[in-house]
Design an enzyme around this catalytic site. Structure first.
Site, PDB file in Angstrom:
ATOM      1  N   ASP A   7      67.150  40.607  -9.347  1.00  0.00           N
ATOM      2  CA  ASP A   7      68.588  40.813  -9.471  1.00  0.00           C
ATOM      3  C   ASP A   7      68.971  42.262  -9.200  1.00  0.00           C
ATOM      4  O   ASP A   7      69.686  42.892  -9.976  1.00  0.00           O
ATOM      5  CB  ASP A   7      69.097  40.422 -10.862  1.00  0.00           C
ATOM      6  N   ILE A  27      69.176  39.088 -17.458  1.00  0.00           N
ATOM      7  CA  ILE A  27      70.585  39.382 -17.158  1.00  0.00           C
ATOM      8  C   ILE A  27      70.523  40.324 -15.956  1.00  0.00           C
ATOM      9  O   ILE A  27      69.720  41.262 -15.932  1.00  0.00           O
ATOM     10  CB  ILE A  27      71.324  40.015 -18.369  1.00  0.00           C
ATOM     11  N   SER A  28      71.342  40.074 -14.942  1.00  0.00           N
ATOM     12  CA  SER A  28      71.295  40.901 -13.731  1.00  0.00           C
ATOM     13  C   SER A  28      71.697  42.340 -14.041  1.00  0.00           C
ATOM     14  O   SER A  28      72.362  42.614 -15.039  1.00  0.00           O
ATOM     15  CB  SER A  28      72.239  40.339 -12.667  1.00  0.00           C
ATOM     16  N   ALA A  29      71.289  43.240 -13.149  1.00  0.00           N
ATOM     17  CA  ALA A  29      71.626  44.661 -13.315  1.00  0.00           C
ATOM     18  C   ALA A  29      73.147  44.853 -13.211  1.00  0.00           C
ATOM     19  O   ALA A  29      73.813  44.143 -12.452  1.00  0.00           O
ATOM     20  CB  ALA A  29      70.929  45.471 -12.230  1.00  0.00           C
TER      21      ALA A  29
END
Ligand code: SAH
Length: 261
Positions: free
Chosen positions: A41, A104-106
């Site tokens: 991500d 959780i994506s950056a």
């Protein structure tokens, strides 16, 4: 003369120890570079790490990643700290584990995707978030489309769905869960979520081998989908469905996401 010889010998020692450390510096740099590239991500780029939610949003704006004022305001309303595991740095610009092998994506990926979709996330719009994971982006989308809109998250790991609902309840999008304008479902995102289709905006948070047909058919004419496509090397593909139903697509950038399984 003795002093010159002594000084020269010190210079040589420093030079020799530095050159013996060079391979170490080089390999550490390479490892960091590879680690950054392999992190899911993410893309290579400027870091927007910060110490608070407001500062993180400001850094994303300053770095020209978050170009939509409306999206920035919504990001300020949803605290990323509610969506990460305890003792996890919430505002560091990298993906963070959320359990069950997911991340959780950056923040910079959230920023880019919100910027690409913000024109399609007007009050009253319908939006589908496939691979909703932590639920962070689904909550931001829900605030943007508001009381008259519809935001749907689809995640295939039921424990993450439950956790994302608990996270959303902590913050400013909780009322949208209560009114049913925001919902998260445990199912296969490749099939979309036909009950609330068609959508003005579709975001996919995991990399598809090919663009799923169901998602294309659930996109409204005039709508936009943002989806990472590919296996090891992936592209963030933007698909626009024109009013006559034809599709136009382009690659926005190279990315690295976890797979849509
Ligand atoms: N935007 C999310 C990204 C989470 S990572 C966030 O920032 O929190 C991608 C997510 O996609 C993971 O949670 C993974 O479980 C989910 N996923 C992978 N394949 C899926 C599928 N076929 N259907 C639904 N979710 C899927």
């Amino acid at each position: 003369m003795a002093k010159i010889t002594q000084t020269w010998s010190i210079i040589c020692k420093v030079r020799d120890s530095f050159s013996s450390l060079l391979p170490l510096f080089f390999s550490c740099g390479l490892v960091l570079l590879v680690a950054r590239f392999l992190a899911p991500d993410t893309i290579m780029g400027v870091s927007s790490s910060s110490s608070s939610n407001i500062a993180m949003v400001a850094a994303l704006k300053k770095n020209n990643i978050l170009t939509s004022t409306v999206a920035a305001e919504a990001m300020k309303q949803i605290d990323r700290a509610d969506f990460v595991l305890p003792d996890t740095p919430a505002y560091v610009d990298s993906p963070q584990p959320i359990g069950h092998g997911a991340t959780i994506s950056a923040p910079h990926m959230h920023g880019y995707c919100l910027s690409l979709l913000s024109d399609y996330l007007k009050p009253g719009s319908a939006v589908l978030d496939v691979g909703s994971g932590s639920g962070y982006l689904t909550a931001v989308f829900a605030l943007m489309v508001g009381e008259n809109g519809r935001a749907v998250g689809v995640e295939h790991i039921p424990e993450l769905v439950e956790r994302s609902i608990q996270s959303i309840k902590k913050g400013n999008a909780a009322h949208l869960l209560e009114t049913g304008r925001l919902s998260v479902h445990a199912s296969d995102g490749k099939l979309g979520y036909p009950d609330a289709a068609p959508y003005d905006a579709i975001h996919v948070g995991a990399a598809a081998a090919v663009v799923p047909d169901a998602l294309v058919s659930q996109l409204k004419p005039g709508g936009r989908m943002v989806i990472p496509v590919g296996q090891f090397m992936q592209d963030l593909i933007v698909i626009d469905k024109k009013s006559d139903g034809s599709l136009k697509q382009h690659s926005e950038m190279g990315v690295r996401y976890v797979p849509l399984v």
